[in-house]
Design an enzyme around this catalytic site. Sequence first.
Site, PDB file in Angstrom:
ATOM      1  N   LYS A  41      -0.879  54.467  47.677  1.00 56.84           N
ATOM      2  CA  LYS A  41      -2.223  53.949  47.473  1.00 56.84           C
ATOM      3  C   LYS A  41      -3.242  54.852  48.146  1.00 56.84           C
ATOM      4  O   LYS A  41      -3.037  55.178  49.315  1.00 56.84           O
ATOM      5  CB  LYS A  41      -2.288  52.541  48.070  1.00 56.84           C
ATOM      6  CG  LYS A  41      -3.644  51.899  48.028  1.00 56.84           C
ATOM      7  CD  LYS A  41      -3.595  50.603  48.755  1.00 56.84           C
ATOM      8  CE  LYS A  41      -4.976  50.008  48.806  1.00 56.84           C
ATOM      9  NZ  LYS A  41      -5.029  48.833  49.620  1.00 56.84           N
ATOM     10  N   LYS A  47      -0.146  54.656  52.499  1.00 51.11           N
ATOM     11  CA  LYS A  47      -1.508  54.192  52.251  1.00 51.11           C
ATOM     12  C   LYS A  47      -2.472  55.099  52.996  1.00 51.11           C
ATOM     13  O   LYS A  47      -2.400  55.237  54.218  1.00 51.11           O
ATOM     14  CB  LYS A  47      -1.665  52.755  52.727  1.00 51.11           C
ATOM     15  CG  LYS A  47      -3.094  52.260  52.606  1.00 51.11           C
ATOM     16  CD  LYS A  47      -3.203  50.791  52.807  1.00 51.11           C
ATOM     17  CE  LYS A  47      -4.652  50.354  52.733  1.00 51.11           C
ATOM     18  NZ  LYS A  47      -4.783  48.908  52.852  1.00 51.11           N
TER      19      LYS A  47
HETATM   20  C1  PBG Z   1      -6.497  45.987  53.248  1.00 49.22           C
HETATM   21  C2  PBG Z   1      -6.445  46.390  51.831  1.00 49.22           C
HETATM   22  C3  PBG Z   1      -7.355  47.262  51.238  1.00 49.22           C
HETATM   23  C4  PBG Z   1      -7.011  47.342  49.885  1.00 49.22           C
HETATM   24  C5  PBG Z   1      -5.900  46.517  49.684  1.00 49.22           C
HETATM   25  N1  PBG Z   1      -5.560  45.936  50.912  1.00 49.22           N
HETATM   26  C6  PBG Z   1      -8.542  47.962  51.790  1.00 49.22           C
HETATM   27  C7  PBG Z   1      -8.458  48.692  53.035  1.00 49.22           C
HETATM   28  O1  PBG Z   1      -7.398  49.136  53.472  1.00 49.22           O
HETATM   29  O2  PBG Z   1      -9.504  48.848  53.636  1.00 49.22           O
HETATM   30  C8  PBG Z   1      -7.760  48.156  48.894  1.00 49.22           C
HETATM   31  C9  PBG Z   1      -7.542  47.871  47.477  1.00 49.22           C
HETATM   32  C10 PBG Z   1      -8.545  48.474  46.557  1.00 49.22           C
HETATM   33  O3  PBG Z   1      -9.414  49.286  46.939  1.00 49.22           O
HETATM   34  O4  PBG Z   1      -8.476  48.132  45.369  1.00 49.22           O
HETATM   35  N2  PBG Z   1      -5.395  45.718  53.948  1.00 49.22           N
END
Ligand code: PBG
Length: 351
Positions: A275, A222
């Site tokens: 992601k 991520k």
């Molecule tokens: C947070 C989380 C995020 C997303 C999913 N879980 C945002 C972040 O890490 O700030 C983002 C998903 C998206 O942008 O569609 N744990």
Amino acid sequence: MFSTDASTLENQVAQVEPSSASKSSSASVVCRPRRLRRTETLRRMVREHTLRVEDLIYPLFVMVGEGQQEEVASMPGCYRYTLDLLLNEVQQAYQLGIGAIALFPLIPCDQKDNAGTESYNPDGLIPGAVRAIKQAVPDILVITDVALDPYSSEGHDGIVQDGKILNDETVAVLAKQALVQAEAGADFVAPSDMMDGRVGVIRKALDAEGWINVGILAYSAKYASAYYGPFRDALDSAPKFGDKKTYQMDAANAREAIKEVDLDIAEGADIVMVKPALAYLDIICQIKQHTNLPVAAYNVSGEYAMIKAAAAQGWIDEKKVILETLTSMKRAGADLILTYFAKDVALMLRR
Ligand code: PBG
């Protein structure tokens, strides 16, 4: 090794099909890949990758209250639902053939604190939603997000001390959160916070309580990405200070993604995820070649917003761009795709 030099290719073809040149009026063209693109039926037969409704996971936002849905300003067509209306949405998704949803909560400000205490309240918004969904649509798979940011007064995925994000203290809270979600009936818990060691600690905690069949969908690679902006609007969860670069990955790194995936697999992940998806197709591809586990890709909020915004201007054909974009993720190696377009795609795939 075959040479791909044109003259050699010509010789090879000539040897295999000595008569082909004489039947063609333009003898200089020997290879005709276009033959396989001639009709839609033929193109379908030789198609290498196919987007299926079974590949889709539908992320949904839930909020407290009754009888309300609010459109997320930066994600037109996406709503935060109160639980009663969320159940309709889940039912509809299931009827369209979508097999799994991923739940994210909008937590009222007065329930947020630095330690994310509300995240492991067994009577909280998410456990309640999971129980209700499992009752209403027992067969749909429910995936719950394990992270503190929607519950954090600091808007961070970890407990903050002196401007730093604490790792091990946060992981202890994540384990409690995962347990509460498993008890409520979650099929998979999905740690999305990028704290070190969280998958292992969560796996042990689940097993110790007998939740051996609750799976872990690990957000393994991520990235610290600007593509999450609209999601943070949806949940009012933007960091109150700084950014997430001390825990989420640097966008420039690829080998590090493999390292993270290896750790998560060793710690017990069942599915690994990349992601965002679109700007990281190379990472999806590398991870797919690296592991036999299913690979998921998250078509994140910013990717959704860009397509919606351009389509609203009439600058792109929305449906075609959605299908092309998600197909690129399959081609890169994603087995599963989390996408806010899930329902639209399910409808488009119906023939
Ligand atoms: C947070 C989380 C995020 C997303 C999913 N879980 C945002 C972040 O890490 O700030 C983002 C998903 C998206 O942008 O569609 N744990």
